[in-house]
Each structure stands twice: as structure tokens, then as C-alpha cells.
Design a protein around this motif. Structure first.
Motif, PDB file in Angstrom:
ATOM      1  N   SER A 130      10.000  -4.019  -3.000  1.00  0.00           N
ATOM      2  CA  SER A 130      10.598  -2.820  -3.600  1.00  0.00           C
ATOM      3  C   SER A 130       9.555  -2.057  -4.396  1.00  0.00           C
ATOM      4  CB  SER A 130      11.767  -3.217  -4.503  1.00  0.00           C
ATOM      5  OG  SER A 130      11.277  -3.918  -5.608  1.00  0.00           O
ATOM      6  N   ASP A 131       9.747  -0.747  -4.457  1.00  0.00           N
ATOM      7  CA  ASP A 131       8.834   0.078  -5.266  1.00  0.00           C
ATOM      8  C   ASP A 131       9.641   1.097  -6.060  1.00  0.00           C
ATOM      9  OD1 ASP A 131       9.055   2.706  -3.817  1.00  0.00           O
ATOM     10  OD2 ASP A 131       8.165   1.597  -2.160  1.00  0.00           O
ATOM     11  N   ASN A 132       8.974   1.750  -7.004  1.00  0.00           N
ATOM     12  CA  ASN A 132       9.640   2.766  -7.833  1.00  0.00           C
ATOM     13  C   ASN A 132       9.087   4.157  -7.498  1.00  0.00           C
ATOM     14  OD1 ASN A 132       7.098   2.300  -8.810  1.00  0.00           O
ATOM     15  ND2 ASN A 132       7.612   2.611 -10.962  1.00  0.00           N
ATOM     16  N   GLY A 144       0.832  -1.215   0.000  1.00  0.00           N
ATOM     17  CA  GLY A 144       0.000   0.000   0.000  1.00  0.00           C
ATOM     18  C   GLY A 144       0.858   1.252   0.000  1.00  0.00           C
ATOM     19  N   ASN A 145       1.928   1.250   0.812  1.00  0.00           N
ATOM     20  CA  ASN A 145       2.818   2.420   0.841  1.00  0.00           C
ATOM     21  C   ASN A 145       3.528   2.616  -0.494  1.00  0.00           C
ATOM     22  OD1 ASN A 145       2.189   3.149   3.407  1.00  0.00           O
ATOM     23  ND2 ASN A 145       4.084   2.432   4.352  1.00  0.00           N
ATOM     24  N   GLY A 146       3.925   1.472  -1.113  1.00  0.00           N
ATOM     25  CA  GLY A 146       4.600   1.543  -2.416  1.00  0.00           C
ATOM     26  C   GLY A 146       3.709   2.238  -3.443  1.00  0.00           C
ATOM     27  N   ILE A 147       2.405   2.031  -3.290  1.00  0.00           N
ATOM     28  CA  ILE A 147       1.458   2.665  -4.229  1.00  0.00           C
ATOM     29  C   ILE A 147       1.170   4.113  -3.795  1.00  0.00           C
ATOM     30  CG2 ILE A 147      -0.870   2.542  -5.193  1.00  0.00           C
ATOM     31  CD1 ILE A 147      -0.768  -0.503  -4.753  1.00  0.00           C
ATOM     32  N   LYS A 148       0.984   4.287  -2.471  1.00  0.00           N
ATOM     33  CA  LYS A 148       0.631   5.621  -1.939  1.00  0.00           C
ATOM     34  C   LYS A 148       1.732   6.646  -2.210  1.00  0.00           C
ATOM     35  CE  LYS A 148      -0.163   5.621   2.593  1.00  0.00           C
ATOM     36  NZ  LYS A 148      -0.754   5.541   3.936  1.00  0.00           N
ATOM     37  N   TYR A 149       2.968   6.213  -1.994  1.00  0.00           N
ATOM     38  CA  TYR A 149       4.083   7.163  -2.151  1.00  0.00           C
ATOM     39  C   TYR A 149       4.728   6.977  -3.521  1.00  0.00           C
ATOM     40  CZ  TYR A 149       2.928   7.677   2.658  1.00  0.00           C
ATOM     41  OH  TYR A 149       2.216   7.903   3.814  1.00  0.00           O
ATOM     42  N   ARG A 150       3.881   6.989  -4.559  1.00  0.00           N
ATOM     43  CA  ARG A 150       4.386   6.762  -5.916  1.00  0.00           C
ATOM     44  C   ARG A 150       4.930   8.054  -6.513  1.00  0.00           C
ATOM     45  NH1 ARG A 150      -1.082   5.677  -6.213  1.00  0.00           N
ATOM     46  NH2 ARG A 150      -2.393   7.284  -7.178  1.00  0.00           N
ATOM     47  N   GLY A 173       1.456   2.942  10.148  1.00  0.00           N
ATOM     48  CA  GLY A 173       1.534   1.694   9.376  1.00  0.00           C
ATOM     49  C   GLY A 173       2.853   0.961   9.571  1.00  0.00           C
ATOM     50  N   LEU A 174       3.966   1.654   9.402  1.00  0.00           N
ATOM     51  CA  LEU A 174       5.271   0.978   9.517  1.00  0.00           C
ATOM     52  C   LEU A 174       5.582   0.625  10.969  1.00  0.00           C
ATOM     53  CD1 LEU A 174       7.437   2.994   6.952  1.00  0.00           C
ATOM     54  CD2 LEU A 174       6.529   0.675   6.720  1.00  0.00           C
ATOM     55  N   ALA A 175       5.072   1.439  11.910  1.00  0.00           N
ATOM     56  CA  ALA A 175       5.282   1.104  13.332  1.00  0.00           C
ATOM     57  C   ALA A 175       4.575  -0.221  13.638  1.00  0.00           C
ATOM     58  CB  ALA A 175       4.752   2.216  14.228  1.00  0.00           C
ATOM     59  N   LYS A 200       5.410   9.078  12.825  1.00  0.00           N
ATOM     60  CA  LYS A 200       6.428   9.787  12.046  1.00  0.00           C
ATOM     61  C   LYS A 200       6.035   9.801  10.583  1.00  0.00           C
ATOM     62  CE  LYS A 200      10.107  12.047  11.756  1.00  0.00           C
ATOM     63  NZ  LYS A 200      10.269  13.276  12.519  1.00  0.00           N
ATOM     64  N   ARG A 201       5.898  10.971  10.002  1.00  0.00           N
ATOM     65  CA  ARG A 201       5.605  11.106   8.582  1.00  0.00           C
ATOM     66  C   ARG A 201       6.649  12.033   7.978  1.00  0.00           C
ATOM     67  NH1 ARG A 201       0.864  12.768   6.640  1.00  0.00           N
ATOM     68  NH2 ARG A 201       0.942  11.015   5.215  1.00  0.00           N
ATOM     69  N   LEU A 202       7.093  11.732   6.774  1.00  0.00           N
ATOM     70  CA  LEU A 202       8.145  12.538   6.167  1.00  0.00           C
ATOM     71  C   LEU A 202       7.524  13.606   5.270  1.00  0.00           C
ATOM     72  CD1 LEU A 202      10.614   9.683   5.169  1.00  0.00           C
ATOM     73  CD2 LEU A 202      10.360  10.870   7.351  1.00  0.00           C
ATOM     74  N   PRO A 203       8.289  14.674   4.980  1.00  0.00           N
ATOM     75  CA  PRO A 203       7.747  15.709   4.110  1.00  0.00           C
ATOM     76  C   PRO A 203       7.288  15.126   2.769  1.00  0.00           C
ATOM     77  CG  PRO A 203       9.863  16.382   5.024  1.00  0.00           C
ATOM     78  CD  PRO A 203       9.628  14.978   5.462  1.00  0.00           C
TER      79      PRO A 203
HETATM   80  P1  ADP Z   1       1.525   6.565   6.831  1.00  0.00           P
HETATM   81  O1  ADP Z   1       0.225   6.204   7.426  1.00  0.00           O
HETATM   82  O2  ADP Z   1       1.869   8.010   6.953  1.00  0.00           O
HETATM   83  O3  ADP Z   1       1.684   6.020   5.458  1.00  0.00           O
HETATM   84  P2  ADP Z   1       3.642   4.738   7.609  1.00  0.00           P
HETATM   85  O4  ADP Z   1       4.083   4.384   8.997  1.00  0.00           O
HETATM   86  O5  ADP Z   1       3.159   3.637   6.729  1.00  0.00           O
HETATM   87  O6  ADP Z   1       2.552   5.854   7.795  1.00  0.00           O
HETATM   88  O7  ADP Z   1       4.850   5.466   6.896  1.00  0.00           O
HETATM   89  C1  ADP Z   1       5.551   6.488   7.604  1.00  0.00           C
HETATM   90  C2  ADP Z   1       6.131   7.470   6.617  1.00  0.00           C
HETATM   91  O8  ADP Z   1       7.187   6.839   5.887  1.00  0.00           O
HETATM   92  C3  ADP Z   1       5.148   7.929   5.564  1.00  0.00           C
HETATM   93  O9  ADP Z   1       4.393   9.020   6.024  1.00  0.00           O
HETATM   94  C4  ADP Z   1       6.077   8.300   4.415  1.00  0.00           C
HETATM   95  O10 ADP Z   1       6.621   9.582   4.654  1.00  0.00           O
HETATM   96  C5  ADP Z   1       7.219   7.300   4.543  1.00  0.00           C
HETATM   97  N1  ADP Z   1       7.064   6.109   3.672  1.00  0.00           N
HETATM   98  C6  ADP Z   1       6.560   4.907   4.013  1.00  0.00           C
HETATM   99  N2  ADP Z   1       6.614   4.031   2.994  1.00  0.00           N
HETATM  100  C7  ADP Z   1       7.148   4.700   1.951  1.00  0.00           C
HETATM  101  C8  ADP Z   1       7.483   4.343   0.604  1.00  0.00           C
HETATM  102  N3  ADP Z   1       7.269   3.115   0.116  1.00  0.00           N
HETATM  103  N4  ADP Z   1       8.056   5.303  -0.184  1.00  0.00           N
HETATM  104  C9  ADP Z   1       8.299   6.542   0.310  1.00  0.00           C
HETATM  105  N5  ADP Z   1       8.021   6.927   1.572  1.00  0.00           N
HETATM  106  C10 ADP Z   1       7.454   6.035   2.396  1.00  0.00           C
END
Ligand code: ADP
Length: 380
Positions: free
Chosen positions: A295-297, A266-272, A328-330, A314-317
Motif C-alpha cells: 500500500s502507498d499514500n 517504486g511506483n508507490g514512490i514515483k506516484y507520490r 512495469g505493472l504488465a 497503459k499510463r494514466l493522466p
Molecule cells: P510506468 O512505467 O508508467 O510506471 P506501470 O505499468 O508501472 O508503468 O504503471 C502503469 C500506470 O499505472 C502508471 O503510468 C500510473 O499511471 C499508474 N500507477 C501505477 N502504480 C501506481 C501507484 N502506486 N499510484 C498511482 N498510480 C499508479
């Protein structure tokens, strides 16, 4: 009079002469009642652990069936993490003792270089460290229960507020309440919906992270395919190409493993990035574990922040306006660690990410779960 309970020690050591030396040293220096059981191999130690409990387990890293840190890995994988372990190393040249500490052991002794007093002190200090570790663990558990209770109790009123606000939004005409009040109402609906999603995410975090594992030998490819089939609707519209290799069997909880795959995919698709998402799942068996990679692109992650992404909230810019809460990742990390595995990410900003995690490989005597998923040729 108050007498000291007997300290029970399990020594796992293949050499009888070393075991005798160990016992003599301990009898000489440890002035509290103690008993030592001796296992010549890991297999024999597991049999003893099945019917006895020990305050301390001392493991020689060089055993006939395993060597070095692999011995520690195998011990924790089979006996579980709840053991106070001290390791005996043949030498400390490669920092093997420190690495054993990072893996969860309490102390290490270099064979031939410890005397009776040193051994007794090491046992006493390790017991104290173990007591502190358990206290900390208990405090963490209390905090988790509190977070769970708070999220659970908040969910119901928050869901009701969200539902009532939506009804008001539908029922009240802008002509009657005016443009400004309508905007306030829209804002209430938006925020109530956000609060509802947050309490749900928090509840997932506390429930999934603490769920008792129901493990069996499973085919992770079937689990990964399930997780793709259950992806939310919006991901289906992303035209993502998801390739799942044949994967080595693991010993894991299928529901929790599915959650990890689903989050990472899901993250691989969300952060495309601008291109259509391409996700590739592969896995390799390394000793007693399987290392998976997803892995994702996508947009990638700044390497300086690659450990931060596993922290709760924690969320990144780079996450931009996506609607996550950084849980999710936690959750993935908690699930993987509950399986005694590790999770990490390698990434270059702009070119995608590779999330890797380890899960114990299938075990000889564990039950096997046969999957009944319908295979979708598009997923291969
Ligand atoms: P969120 O609910 O914000 O997606 P996650 O814990 O899944 O929370 O991810 C934390 C943060 O890590 C995301 O907000 C994003 O900034 C970064 N991240 C996670 N997965 C990816 C990914 N596949 N590509 C780029 N950034 C990612």
C-alpha cells in the motif's frame, strides 16, 4: 487404414460407484478408442500424472482432502496449468461451475444430471476447446518471440546512436554549429535516450515475462528487503518510509518476486502525493496461497481505470511527467500469473493505492532457499 489414437482420460473421484457409472456412460457413448485411469484422491492423481500423460482430466470437486474450487486451485498449483480439465460438481446452485471455468477448466458437469451422450459431447467439445486454446497460445508465443527479437536487435543500434549523439553534444561548440543546431542535437540526444530506455523496457518485458521459473520455498521479507536495497538512487532521495511486516513463506522464484516488489514499491514512490511516501508491505496466508499487499499514500488511481493499469503501455493522466512506459505493472502481472497467482489494485484517487497479489504458499517437499541479506533495521 488410419486408426484413431487412444484417448487417455484421468478420472479423479473418491466414490467407486460414481467412477463405475462414469466409465459405463463413457463406454456407451464415446465411439472413439479410450482408456480411463481412476485416482481416488488428488495425491493419487499427482502420482499418475508423474508417469502418464492424459488428454483429459475429470475432477470431482468434493474429495476427502479438498472441497469445491479449492480442489481446482490445488490441482493447478501442483500439476501445473497444462492440463485439459473438466470438473464434476455436486450442484450448480452457486455458479461454482462458471467459477471453475474462469479458473481455467474447460467445462463442468453436474453429478447425477448428465447422461451418456451429454458426457461424450462434453469430452469432445472440451478436446476441441483445448486444441484451440493451444493454437492461440502458440500464436501468442510466436508474437512474444517476435517482440523479443525486435527489442533485442534494436537495442544495440539505438544504444550506439544515443552514445554517438552524446559525444557530438559534448564535442560541438554552440559557437561553431549555432544555437538552432545545438537545440536539434539536444533533442536527438533526448529522443535517443528515450528510445534506448524503451527498448530496454521492452526487452525486460519479454525476458522477465517468459523466464522459466526457478521456484523454492522462500521468505518474502528477505526478498522485499533486497528489492528495497536495490531501488534506484532517485527513490532513495524521496525520504520514503518503507515498512515490511513478517511475511508467510511462499513457493516462488526469488528473482522474479523481487522484481514485483521493486516495481510496486517504486511506483508507490514515483506516484507520490505532496506528502513523503509511506509504503507498507504485508501478507496473509489464505488456504494454499499468500496474499500480499503493497500500500502507498500516493496520488491513487481512478477506480474505473484500475484494471487498465496492468495493460502494456497503459499510463494514466495521473502519471504526469514521470518517465515510465507503462510496462512495469504488465511485467508484474506476467510474473504473478506465471506463478498461477492474480494481481489487482484497490485505490481511491487522492488517498493512495493498495496493490494485492497472490503467490502459492510454501510447499511441504520443496527446497528452501535461505536468504543471506543484511537486515537493515530502518526497513522494519
Ligand atoms: P510506468 O512505467 O508508467 O510506471 P506501470 O505499468 O508501472 O508503468 O504503471 C502503469 C500506470 O499505472 C502508471 O503510468 C500510473 O499511471 C499508474 N500507477 C501505477 N502504480 C501506481 C501507484 N502506486 N499510484 C498511482 N498510480 C499508479
Amino acid at each position: 487404414m488410419h486408426s484413431n489414437p487412444t484417448l487417455k482420460i484421468l478420472l479423479i473421484e473418491d466414490s467407486s460407484s460414481h467412477a463405475t457409472l462414469f466409465k459405463l456412460s463413457l463406454d456407451k457413448a464415446l465411439n472413439t478408442p479410450h482408456e480411463i485411469d481412476h485416482a481416488h484422491s488428488l495425491t493419487e492423481s499427482f502420482q499418475l500424472l508423474a508417469t502418464n500423460s492424459y488428454n483429459i482430466v475429470v475432477i470431482d470437486l468434493g474429495l476427502p482432502e479438498s472441497f469445491g474450487l479449492d480442489t481446482v486451485n490445488r490441482f493447478f498449483a501442483e500439476a501445473g496449468p497444462d492440463h485439459a480439465v473438466i470438473v464434476l460438481t455436486a450442484s450448480d446452485e452457486e455458479g461454482i461451475g462458471e467459477e471453475a471455468l474462469r479458473m481455467g477448466t474447460l467445462d463442468f458437469l453436474v453429478k447425477g444430471r448428465y447422461g451418456a451422450d451429454h458426457l461424450a459431447r462434453c469430452i469432445r467439445h472440451s478436446l476441441e476447446r483445448w486444441r484451440q486454446r493451444n493454437e492461440l497460445e502458440q500464436a501468442r508465443e510466436d508474437l512474444k518471440s517476435f517482440a523479443h527479437a525486435a527489442a533485442h536487435d534494436l537495442r544495440s543500434p539505438v544504444t550506439s546512436i544515443s552514445a554517438y549523439a552524446s559525444i557530438l553534444q559534448d564535442n560541438l561548440d554552440t559557437d561553431i554549429i549555432g544555437e538552432e543546431n545545438k537545440e536539434f542535437l539536444d533533442q536527438i540526444v533526448f529522443l535517443a535516450d528515450q528510445a534506448e530506455r524503451l527498448t530496454t523496457a521492452l526487452l525486460n518485458f519479454s525476458v522477465l515475462g517468459n523466464k522459466a521459473l526457478v521456484r523454492s520455498n522462500i521468505d518474502p521479507k528477505v526478498v522485499a528487503q533486497h528489492s528495497v536495497a536495490d531501488l534506484p538512487m532517485e527513490f532513495e532521495e524521496s525520504m520514503a518510509r518503507i515498512k515490511i511486516d513478517d511475511l508467510p513463506e511462499v513457493n516462488a522464484d526469488p528473482d522474479l518476486l523481487e522484481h514485483v516488489f521493486q516495481n510496486l514499491i517504486g511506483n508507490g514512490i514515483k506516484y507520490r502525493s505532496q506528502s513523503a511516501p509511506e509504503i507498507h508491505i504485508s501478507g496473509t496466508r489464505v488456504h494454499h496461497e499468500v496474499i500480499f499487499s503493497v500500500s502507498d499514500n500516493g496520488v491513487g488511481i481512478d477506480p474505473k481505470l484500475k484494471d487498465k493499469v496492468f495493460e502494456p503501455f497503459k499510463r494514466l493522466p495521473s502519471a504526469g511527467a514521470s518517465d515510465g512506459f507503462g510496462l512495469g505493472l504488465a511485467i508484474c502481472q506476467r510474473i504473478v500469473e506465471a506463478h498461477q497467482g492474480r494481481i489487482w489494485v484497490d485505490s481511491t484517487e487522492g488517498t493512495g493505492s493498495i496493490f494485492r497479489f497472490s503467490i502459492p504458499a510454501a510447499q511441504a517437499n520443496a527446497p528452501t532457499l535461505v536468504g543471506e541479506v543484511e537486515l537493515d533495521p530502518a526497513l522494519n
